[in-house]
Design a protein around this motif. Structure first.
Motif, mmCIF file in Angstrom:
data_model
loop_
_atom_site.group_PDB
_atom_site.id
_atom_site.type_symbol
_atom_site.label_atom_id
_atom_site.label_comp_id
_atom_site.label_asym_id
_atom_site.label_seq_id
_atom_site.Cartn_x
_atom_site.Cartn_y
_atom_site.Cartn_z
ATOM 1 N N GLN A 139 0.822 -1.219 0.000
ATOM 2 C CA GLN A 139 0.000 0.000 0.000
ATOM 3 C C GLN A 139 0.854 1.267 0.000
ATOM 4 O OE1 GLN A 139 -3.341 0.111 2.649
ATOM 5 N NE2 GLN A 139 -3.802 -2.049 2.404
ATOM 6 N N LYS A 140 1.860 1.246 -0.865
ATOM 7 C CA LYS A 140 2.688 2.425 -1.083
ATOM 8 C C LYS A 140 2.487 2.873 -2.522
ATOM 9 C CE LYS A 140 7.482 4.026 -1.300
ATOM 10 N NZ LYS A 140 8.912 3.642 -1.184
ATOM 11 N N VAL A 141 1.945 4.052 -2.696
ATOM 12 C CA VAL A 141 1.630 4.536 -4.034
ATOM 13 C C VAL A 141 2.890 4.974 -4.767
ATOM 14 C CG1 VAL A 141 0.611 6.503 -5.259
ATOM 15 C CG2 VAL A 141 -0.768 5.186 -3.681
ATOM 16 N N MET A 142 2.976 4.568 -6.033
ATOM 17 C CA MET A 142 4.024 5.054 -6.926
ATOM 18 C C MET A 142 3.326 5.709 -8.113
ATOM 19 S SD MET A 142 6.714 1.837 -6.767
ATOM 20 C CE MET A 142 8.060 2.757 -7.511
ATOM 21 N N ARG A 143 4.000 6.699 -8.702
ATOM 22 C CA ARG A 143 3.395 7.470 -9.781
ATOM 23 C C ARG A 143 4.443 7.744 -10.852
ATOM 24 N NH1 ARG A 143 -0.369 11.475 -6.079
ATOM 25 N NH2 ARG A 143 -1.330 12.018 -8.057
ATOM 26 N N ILE A 144 3.976 7.774 -12.094
ATOM 27 C CA ILE A 144 4.859 8.150 -13.191
ATOM 28 C C ILE A 144 4.049 8.952 -14.190
ATOM 29 C CG2 ILE A 144 4.479 6.032 -14.550
ATOM 30 C CD1 ILE A 144 7.483 6.207 -15.297
ATOM 31 N N ARG A 145 4.636 10.036 -14.674
ATOM 32 C CA ARG A 145 3.953 10.894 -15.632
ATOM 33 C C ARG A 145 4.514 10.662 -17.030
ATOM 34 N NH1 ARG A 145 0.828 14.699 -13.490
ATOM 35 N NH2 ARG A 145 0.982 15.983 -15.364
ATOM 36 N N MET A 146 3.725 11.021 -18.022
ATOM 37 C CA MET A 146 4.139 10.835 -19.398
ATOM 38 C C MET A 146 5.493 11.488 -19.674
ATOM 39 S SD MET A 146 3.570 9.721 -22.496
ATOM 40 C CE MET A 146 1.838 9.387 -22.804
ATOM 41 N N ASN A 147 5.714 12.676 -19.119
ATOM 42 C CA ASN A 147 6.971 13.384 -19.368
ATOM 43 C C ASN A 147 8.173 12.714 -18.717
ATOM 44 O OD1 ASN A 147 5.868 15.389 -20.969
ATOM 45 N ND2 ASN A 147 5.423 16.743 -19.238
ATOM 46 N N ASP A 148 7.932 11.759 -17.806
ATOM 47 C CA ASP A 148 9.037 11.044 -17.167
ATOM 48 C C ASP A 148 9.509 9.848 -17.990
ATOM 49 O OD1 ASP A 148 8.796 12.750 -14.976
ATOM 50 O OD2 ASP A 148 7.346 11.438 -13.989
#
Length: 271
Positions: free
Chosen positions: A169-178
């Motif tokens: 339950q640890k959120v990770m995120r990635i954006r298109m620009n990454d």
């Protein structure tokens, strides 16, 4: 017109359920007839927008999120099977639900109001989780949300993919620009067009190009294929693994099966 498919599943009776921008559709396996799943019998004539569907295979029931009307934000619980649709119940929700997914433990997760929530079927209440803290960017409006048998839960928002494991339950995120792809992957509207889960803690993200993501580390690779596969740099509508590990990709111009070789894709078949 079915519009964009947002989620699909097959129930115990082998009916194919499809969630789209215009609502929910179901295909009968015997006559392959696709019908719109009407909610008139449940007291509303509005279509589901968008089509948010989560299927509990253990109980053979679906949950539909309806938030098109601010005065009728509801979560529908519908038992499947002969003559059971009339037993559906609805639960008013305090906020619009943009994503639904059952995890491997059959807990229902919901995305909305900038956060992730867990739904308690006994009290019919939503409890806010601490996956996204007050110092984090709020959860965006979601296009899609789903889980897999390995315990991963993922969601697509504007230009962003968000994921976590049901245990950590640890959120990770990635954006298109990454992402490591070329400028063409970011040239249309800077959004992902979809995602699928692969095997062994991976996910496929796709837009004008296809990327494979290691869900444990967050490492992302751009999968390179022959330029003739997508000469006009059309957006991919699907990219995902089959049971044999082959990668299937489709766009408006192609449907193909590929073998993944590290960071490249070798075409096996074109349809």
């Amino acid at each position: 017109q079915l519009d964009y498919f947002r989620c699909m599943f097959i129930d115990r009776d082998e009916h194919l359920w499809i969630g789209t921008n215009q609502g929910a559709y179901v295909m009968n396996p015997s006559d392959q007839n696709i019908r719109f799943f009407s909610l008139e019998k449940f007291g509303t004539t509005a279509r589901l927008f968008p089509g948010r569907i989560a299927y509990n295979d253990q109980q053979n029931e679906i949950y539909l999120a309806h938030s098109n009307d601010s005065l009728a934000q509801r979560l529908y619980k519908i038992p499947l099977g002969p003559d059971h649709e009339s037993d559906a119940t609805f639960i008013p929700t305090p906020f619009p639900i943009h994503g639904l997914a059952f995890d491997h433990k059959k807990r229902l997760w919901a995305g909305g109001n900038g956060c992730f929530y867990l739904f308690d079927p006994q009290s019919q209440k939503f409890s806010q989780t601490n996956l996204i803290s007050s110092s984090d960017p709020p959860l965006p409006w979601l296009f899609n949300m789903k889980s897999n048998e390995e315990g991963w839960i993922g969601a697509l928002g504007y230009a962003e993919f968000i994921w976590f494991h049901e245990d950590a339950q640890k959120v990770m995120r990635i954006r298109m620009n990454d992402l490591p792809g070329s400028v063409y992957a970011k040239s249309f509207d800077n959004d992902f067009d979809g995602f699928t889960f692969g095997k062994n803690g991976t996910a496929y993200l796709f837009a004008n190009e296809v990327f494979v993501l290691d869900l444990k580390t967050g490492e992302t690779r751009n999968l390179i294929c022959d330029p003739k596969v997508n000469p006009n740099l059309m957006q991919f509508q699907y990219a995902g693994e089959d049971a044999h590990g082959d990668v299937w990709m489709s766009s408006f111009e192609l449907l193909g099966r590929f073998q993944r070789m590290e960071d490249s894709l070798r075409m096996l078949d074109m349809f």
